[in-house]
Write an enzyme that holds these catalytic residues in place. Structure first.
Site, mmCIF file in Angstrom:
data_model
loop_
_atom_site.group_PDB
_atom_site.id
_atom_site.type_symbol
_atom_site.label_atom_id
_atom_site.label_comp_id
_atom_site.label_asym_id
_atom_site.label_seq_id
_atom_site.Cartn_x
_atom_site.Cartn_y
_atom_site.Cartn_z
ATOM 1 C CE LYS B 32 7.250 20.681 94.819
ATOM 2 N NZ LYS B 32 8.696 20.837 94.562
ATOM 3 C CG MET B 113 11.231 27.997 95.120
ATOM 4 S SD MET B 113 11.930 29.560 95.707
ATOM 5 C CE MET B 113 12.499 29.037 97.316
ATOM 6 C CG HIS B 465 12.021 27.130 82.527
ATOM 7 N ND1 HIS B 465 12.367 28.235 81.781
ATOM 8 C CD2 HIS B 465 11.734 27.572 83.771
ATOM 9 C CE1 HIS B 465 12.305 29.311 82.546
ATOM 10 N NE2 HIS B 465 11.922 28.948 83.763
ATOM 11 N NE ARG B 572 -13.975 56.382 68.773
ATOM 12 C CZ ARG B 572 -14.108 55.060 68.687
ATOM 13 N NH1 ARG B 572 -14.625 54.512 67.608
ATOM 14 N NH2 ARG B 572 -13.714 54.282 69.676
ATOM 15 N NE ARG B 628 -17.211 61.412 70.095
ATOM 16 C CZ ARG B 628 -15.977 61.006 70.329
ATOM 17 N NH1 ARG B 628 -15.549 60.844 71.563
ATOM 18 N NH2 ARG B 628 -15.158 60.717 69.338
ATOM 19 C CD GLU B 773 -15.228 63.854 76.242
ATOM 20 O OE1 GLU B 773 -14.375 63.029 75.884
ATOM 21 O OE2 GLU B 773 -16.027 64.376 75.434
ATOM 22 C CB SER B 792 -21.288 58.074 77.735
ATOM 23 O OG SER B 792 -20.330 57.118 77.349
ATOM 24 N N GLY B 794 -16.171 59.418 79.272
ATOM 25 C CA GLY B 794 -15.115 59.343 78.267
ATOM 26 C C GLY B 794 -13.806 59.309 79.013
ATOM 27 C CB THR B 795 -12.306 56.635 81.031
ATOM 28 O OG1 THR B 795 -12.520 55.640 80.029
ATOM 29 C CG2 THR B 795 -13.404 56.570 82.060
ATOM 30 C CG ASN B 796 -9.758 57.029 75.880
ATOM 31 O OD1 ASN B 796 -9.580 56.123 76.693
ATOM 32 N ND2 ASN B 796 -10.127 56.802 74.636
ATOM 33 C CG ASP B 797 -10.740 63.650 75.944
ATOM 34 O OD1 ASP B 797 -9.990 64.629 75.870
ATOM 35 O OD2 ASP B 797 -11.131 63.024 74.948
ATOM 36 C CB CYS B 860 -18.034 55.154 75.464
ATOM 37 S SG CYS B 860 -17.770 56.939 75.463
ATOM 38 C CE1 TYR B 880 -22.531 52.549 77.715
ATOM 39 C CE2 TYR B 880 -24.609 53.103 78.761
ATOM 40 C CZ TYR B 880 -23.524 53.457 77.985
ATOM 41 O OH TYR B 880 -23.408 54.728 77.505
#
Lengths: 917, 917
Positions: B32, B113, B465, B572, B628, B773, B792, B794-797, B860, B880
């Protein structure tokens, strides 16, 4: 000039000049050939002969089974040298030379390769030899052996056909043993054999001795690629590209009358290691009769009385060979008309017990160094001393079936299987413990023997095939139980009145040779063997890796300490929770409706845990004790979900059948209790408990529980410290994956520790640390070491998560298939997978010590007692391995081996440095 | 010389000289203060004033809340400068200077404030001011505001007490609004306020204007560490060590009659982005009246008719400010006796919709570059276009409760909660969707607003607000629904006859301002917004990372392509197995008693799968499609174990009640079927199915199944290729942990692929590859890349195994606790854990490309659509990311941001290189 393919036994210097060190000479000439040449050099009486090298074999096989240039020509040259030495000539009916043809690869592969004796005999030579020796029976017995061996080995005629002829002849002659057959009988047998060969192959048996020699040589070469040899090499881990040598040796005959004999002997007792010749011999027989176990042999000690001077000469030779080879020798000998010939020597196979004693004795005798002794005993061999043995009381009451030769120690209990295929199938597919029972064993039987827990034969001696294989693979065995009548058709065996069917249980004692009926209990022996203690103490001198133990109870801790453990690497506190009087309290804690109820139950557990820890600290005075806080998911302390569902369903069905109100009331109370548990279990159930609420996660959710444990640890430690015991408690937090988990728990717990020490007015040294059993913990070990003062690799869990394999499921499922098909080289739950799990461990150690250079790092998974893993841990630079008390001695030895391997590698590097300097 | 703590608005050059770049000036003077100085510099009419720097605040707090040397002295000096500029003097009753005291941190924290107006008034000055202005009502109204604000903010008197006095006064005067109260009323109120202060604090209200100024300055400093501010910073991720500046500004009055006014306005529409002033104002009022939402405001467009010249001037200033700041401005203004003053400007908060349109428009207007436009739109903002909206048909039939101001778009459906604590508790602990309903919201309510799905107030305007917070956090909101009567005691709200209780469902439409009764269905809107399409096309120009989609059906694939997907990263195949007509065949395959039965069932599935794949290839003509092979454990296709046990138990109980034989027969048949399934399920059950027989392990155990899938893929591909469609099938093998698994499967499957192509007489390009994975796969990626042509992640597993956390269990269990307690910074299943899982990915990419430099690598897992993860994947050098079709536009933008961040970092590095060169 053509390559030198053939070496006379007295050309060992040329072989050395060509090949280099002795290891290479052995590779070139094979173990047997190299030793025959070596024996010749040191003046041991060896019949003249020569060796066709392994290079010739490989060249022959590579050329599509044709002789490379020079091989046959050199064989002929060498032959004429032998003819000069012996004054005899191959094919010369007047003074014929007979030779044997034997295989001999770099590594001894007993019975796997093929042997042909008496090459050089034909109808004409036989007649000449009769003239020369005046012993037609000997000549035709020898002749029929040549035809039989040549027929089966070179020409592929089934051996059973030949044996059937002999059996028929025995019947016709109305005699029980071959030795009773006459010269005419053998002449007839020989004739019949030659007819069989013609009928089977369409060709005559080769009368030309040179054809015999050439074909025999080729047969040996080809047998290298035979299925039996191939399978054996696979099982024993021997490379397939080594090739075999061929040894052509002048025949000497143990079957030339009562001043002739043949036998095999070890320079020391192969079962116990005692310093005495041990072996068997037969008067008037050929060597194969001894090994095949067809005739009942005499112990070598009888030779002392029968031929005392020859015995003395043999004893001297044995000592000379031991001194030369700095190892116990396994020798084949023949006495021909009172003249002793050594036909073979090699390092003798022995039991673990013998290995240990011989190593210890040879140090005392000045033959080898302590380090050499340590190196000779394989860590797995120490396992023998921990082998199951039959329970002494049970054996007293058990029914003794018979007693045979105690050729391989240890107890084995299992169901009888009468052939190798059945034994293998029952063991592998059905997981049954199997005792393989055979009249005698052959190389074809090895797969069944490997699968069996124990081996029992009715024939054969200490050096029979069954005995050798059993000892090599550490399988308990009893052989030569002559009272045993095995009927392979009816699938049963009888001893007198007693009939044992295939599938019935028997128990063997490989130490005494006794065979008992039924399934006897076994126990693990005490291992205070003085020779072992010596070797282990030498191992301790060289190793740098400490060996700790996993123990949950004071009694285990004491045993671990006796076995040499230098600390406790893992005390699983939850095991204590499962004890009968505690489990209800633990369940009350889990099922608590509020924190008051929960804390009340936890309070109850405190004095019990404190008592546990006091016992451990007392047992481990002055040594570190790593106590792991509660690890398993809580539902493990409750009845199984499926069980409860089933019970409830059953109760409800039963309800329909009750008549009185009190019955119904009772059932209702049961239902209510089960229902209550079911709700508890349901709320705790997880799809994948292995990846669920356990380890540090529990401690974060129920801090009261781990705080109680830490209080118990420190109260116990303070009490012991006041008594003068030196305590080193290390509190281990399991299943950390993120440093923040550790921060939260460790802060809370260390506060409790300090509180207790303040209350007790005493300060003790302690550490807080964590398991590294989740990949993320290893990957972020630098962050974790900021908080943890020690790491302990929990390799069971680490393997599960790194591989994504649930051990419980996989070891009964696809992992079996993977191992059978060789998709995985080793079971990663038994031996650390160095490429994957090992890479994470390496990262964990390096990152951890970047942050905290003095970080104490160990391993407490079951891998800790596996020698290959111990070696890996040594290379990683861990401080210790921790394993079950019974594996402690094995790990001590394995750690020594690792250190010695290091030393050797460094020495090699030093040499290289000097060479390039 | 003392440090310079205080800067006059016209000393912006000094501030720049000291601090450096504008960012640092903003840190020094607060947003400000910096803007007031900046506006002063460019000639915008700002009342004279000065800023006490954030450094002064930090020094004050660090010194234990005492003024550091020089601060107060410099404040006095600056004050006298203002006195010179205005010709007025603080405390001079003849010509008094009044000032406001406002906080101003680097980042805007609206309402957090504290502000105090009219500093400088006391009894004496008030009298003088009345004399000067002749407006006693204005003076006492101003005076009572000073006492009220000072009392509540500086002295801690509860504001409700002051409000109660005003309410009582209104009742006594029998009027409805404050504006109807007279000068005497306000004088009395002021008197009463001062008494309240004395009673509450034990001290008199400070009459000395300098004391007022000093205490107000300190109050602002201290408020930096107040709980509200602290919580807000935590929620918004603002650092706690920045401190706040204090702005002292000459008071100008919007409440000096009908030629005075006050208001706030955005330079563009903050909801839609349309190019028009948007805001509210009040004639004859002070600024706080507008923001507090107490009086009903007028839209800024009315100013055009009321004060056309001032409107024009304001419009010009707004344009000038926009041009200066290259952004939409949020301005506070006051008109005092026809003179326009700007009191504040800052970048305006806006909806995602407005952000996108403004960014696109400003590129067209030449204000910003395309890259700047891309950078301005946060990937998460694209999510708005995918926000749930009320179902059109359902809304027609729904009961409309009322309509208010549509201040934050999107639909929200949930249960009514009347206070922030209830809202938070219901949302967090019970997982309920909550609509927070309040008369108006205050900073204290933020935690409830953050937890709520939607916000509804009965008072307040577009800049209230509630509206500001809702827009900032993207929560749908409707405000100012004046018909709504909220009774916080009875916990219900009424509109006419309709009564809605706390806990009842309502549905909001933040786009229209409508409120409906009950739980309306919602839908995700189409996102063909032309401004968005522009921004996304610019994003595509800069990004280097491709964006693919996860889609299982041709319809999904089509949508993905419309949203800009450049390939399918994950099909899948097993999802297809769950379809009604297929599941029985799949179950038959699983329950098959022999391989004939099994293969027969598999044959049945072939044409179905082929059809699936044809549809996908058609939809993705010319783009890669990664399919897959079957992944989940087979028991997932059978009924649940527990269900079967329960069903069987129920059937047995029911059996007791049957009377006819046919009933019993029927039940028996049911029991037999269930029993059959139960046995099947039992044989497939696993303790930890996540780590069990799935993925490639299935393919190895039942190769017929995966071979059928590959056959279906290649038959479909060949058919499509013959039609002229360009196909790029990539066959993906899941759950590899050891390269040997891949070898075994890939060899078997590639043979099938070749067989099909030969049968079909056509060759198509294809790839075989694997999921990464399992940690071991990443650790041994060099070996795996030897076989696999693409990876690829497989980030979940991979997250499950790297963390050792079962997602299903943990997200309903301890993970919630971990996130609440900050043990984990982010949910690792939503945003990649860079330190752990990310390290494995990094290793996987590097090792894989060591072996195969052109290895195609993507992700993926569900993380693929998370902007932070997209940034990480860009940095890793992946080819990708693949995510659900709805996340594709978000990922496109996130990928562009990642590329721009790279460019910026490189530019910085280049600069550094030049600097050091």
């Amino acid at each position: 000039m053509a390559k030198k393919w053939v070496y006379l036994f007295n050309e060992v210097e040329q072989a050395e000049a060509y090949a280099g060190d002795w290891e290479s000479v052995r590779a070139l000439l094979g173990g047997k050939g190299a030793n025959l040449a070596d024996m010749t050099r040191i003046g041991v009486p060896v019949p003249p002969g020569f060796t066709v090298s392994t290079e010739a074999c490989n060249a022959y096989l590579a050329a599509g089974e044709t002789f490379p240039e020079g091989v046959w020509e050199q064989e002929l040259e060498a032959l004429s040298s032998i003819e000069q030495m012996t004054g005899k000539k191959l094919g010369d009916a007047g003074n014929p030379l007979l030779v044997s043809c034997r295989s001999g690869a770099k590594f001894s592969m007993p019975g796997m390769m093929d042997t042909i004796l008496n090459i050089g005999l034909n109808d004409e030579v036989a007649k000449g030899l009769i003239k020369q020796t005046g012993d037609a029976r000997f000549v035709y017995d020898s002749y029929r052996r040549l035809v039989q061996m040549f027929g089966s080995v070179v020409l592929g005629v089934p051996d059973e056909v030949f044996e059937a002829v002999i059996t028929a002849r025995r019947k016709r002659a109305n005699v029980n043993s071959d030795s009773e057959l006459s010269a005419e009988d053998w002449q007839g047998v020989t004739q019949k054999f030659k007819e069989l060969v013609r009928t089977y192959t369409g060709n005559d048996f080769p009368e030309d001795p040179f054809d015999q020699l050439k074909l025999a040589t080729e047969a040996v070469f080809k047998s290298w690629n035979g299925k039996r040899a191939f399978d054996y090499r696979n099982a024993a881990g021997i490379r397939h590209d080594l090739g075999t040598a061929v040894n052509i040796v002048t025949m000497v005959f143990g079957n030339m009358g009562d001043d002739s004999a043949t036998g095999v002997a070890m320079s020391r007792n192969a079962s116990t290691g005692e310093i005495e010749l041990e072996g068997d011999f037969l008067i008037n027989a050929q060597g194969e009769d001894v090994v095949a176990g067809i005739r009942q042999t005499e112990p070598i000690s009888h030779l002392k009385t029968t031929m005392p001077e020859l015995y003395k000469e043999f004893e001297d030779i044995a000592k000379r060979l031991e001194k030369h080879y700095r190892n116990m020798q396994d020798m084949e000998f023949t006495i021909e008309h009172g003249k002793l010939w050594l036909l073979q020597t090699r390092d003798g196979k022995r039991t673990a017990q013998a290995e240990v004693r011989i190593a210890a004795d040879m140090v005392e005798e000045g033959l080898i160094s302590k380090e050499e002794a340590v190196k000779r005993v394989q860590p797995e061999q120490v396992d023998f001393f921990l082998h199951p043995q039959l329970d002494a009381r049970a054996r007293k009451e058990a029914q003794l079936v018979a007693t045979g030769l105690n050729v391989s120690p240890g107890a084995a209990v299992g169901v009888v299987a009468f052939d190798a295929d059945t034994a293998e199938r029952w063991a592998k597919e059905e997981g049954r413990a199997v005792i393989m029972v055979r009249p005698e064993t052959k190389p074809d039987d090895v797969h069944g023997m490997l699968a069996a827990k124990g081996i029992l034969t009715s024939r054969g001696g200490r050096t029979s095939h069954a005995a050798l294989v059993a000892r090599q693979f550490g399988t308990p065995a009893v052989v030569g139980v002559s009272e045993l009548d095995i009927d392979l058709d009816t699938r049963e065996m009888t001893v007198g009145e007693l009939v044992i069917k295939e599938g019935d249980y028997i128990s063997l004692d490989g130490n005494t040779g006794e065979v008992f009926l039924g399934k006897l209990p076994t126990f693990i022996p005490d291992m205070n063997n003085p020779y072992l203690l010596k070797v282990l103490s030498w191992a301790d001198e060289v190793r740098t890796l400490d060996v700790w133990a996993n123990a949950d109870y004071p009694s285990d801790a004491k045993r671990a300490r006796e076995y040499g453990a230098q600390g406790l690497g893992l005390v699983r506190t939850e095991h204590m929770f499962f004890e009968t009087e505690r489990l209800p309290i633990v369940q009350r804690m889990i099922m608590a409706k509020n924190s008051t109820e929960r804390n009340e139950a936890i309070e109850h557990l405190l004095p019990m845990q404190r008592g546990d820890f006091e016992g451990l600290f007392r047992a481990m005075d002055n040594l570190p004790v790593i106590i792991r806080l509660i690890d398993p998911p809580l539902h493990e302390f409750l009845p199984a979900y499926e069980e409860l569902v089933q019970d409830l369903a059953d109760l409800k069905v039963r309800l329909q059948h009750y008549h009185t109100m009190s019955e119904i009331d009772g059932a209702l109370a049961d239902i209510r209790t089960k229902q209550h548990y079911l709700e508890g279990v349901e709320s705790l159930r997880e799809a994948n408990p292995m990846l669920g609420t356990r380890g540090v996660r529990l401690g974060i959710l129920i801090p009261e529980l781990t705080k109680m444990q830490v209080r118990a640890i420190f109260e116990a430690a303070c009490t012991c410290a006041k008594e003068g015991i030196t305590v080193h408690p290390e509190v281990m937090i399991p299943l950390t994956s993120h440093v923040n988990e550790l921060k939260v728990q460790q802060n809370a717990l260390e506060a409790v520790a300090k509180e207790v020490m303040e209350e007790q007015g005493i300060t003790i040294s302690y550490k807080f640390g964590t398991m590294i059993e989740i990949p993320r913990a290893a990957l972020t070990a630098d962050e974790i070491a900021d908080v943890a003062q020690f790491f302990s690799f929990g390799t069971n869990d680490l393997t599960q998560t790194t591989f994504g394999i649930s051990r419980d499921d996989a070891e009964a499922g696809f992992l079996v298939e993977y191992l059978n098909r060789g998709i995985l080289p080793d079971n990663p739950f038994a031996t650390i997978d160095e490429n994957g799990v090992g890479k994470l461990m390496d990262l964990g150690v390096k990152l951890g010590r970047e942050t905290r250079p003095d970080l104490e790092v160990g391993i407490c998974g079951e891998h800790g007692g596996d020698p290959k893993t111990v070696d890996f841990c040594h290379r990683l630079g861990l401080n210790y391995v921790s394993c079950s008390p019974f594996r402690v001695p094995i790990a001590r030895l394995a750690a020594a081996h690792a250190a010695l391997r290091d030393k050797q590698n460094n020495a090699v590097e030093d040499k290289e440095v000097i060479a390039t300097a």
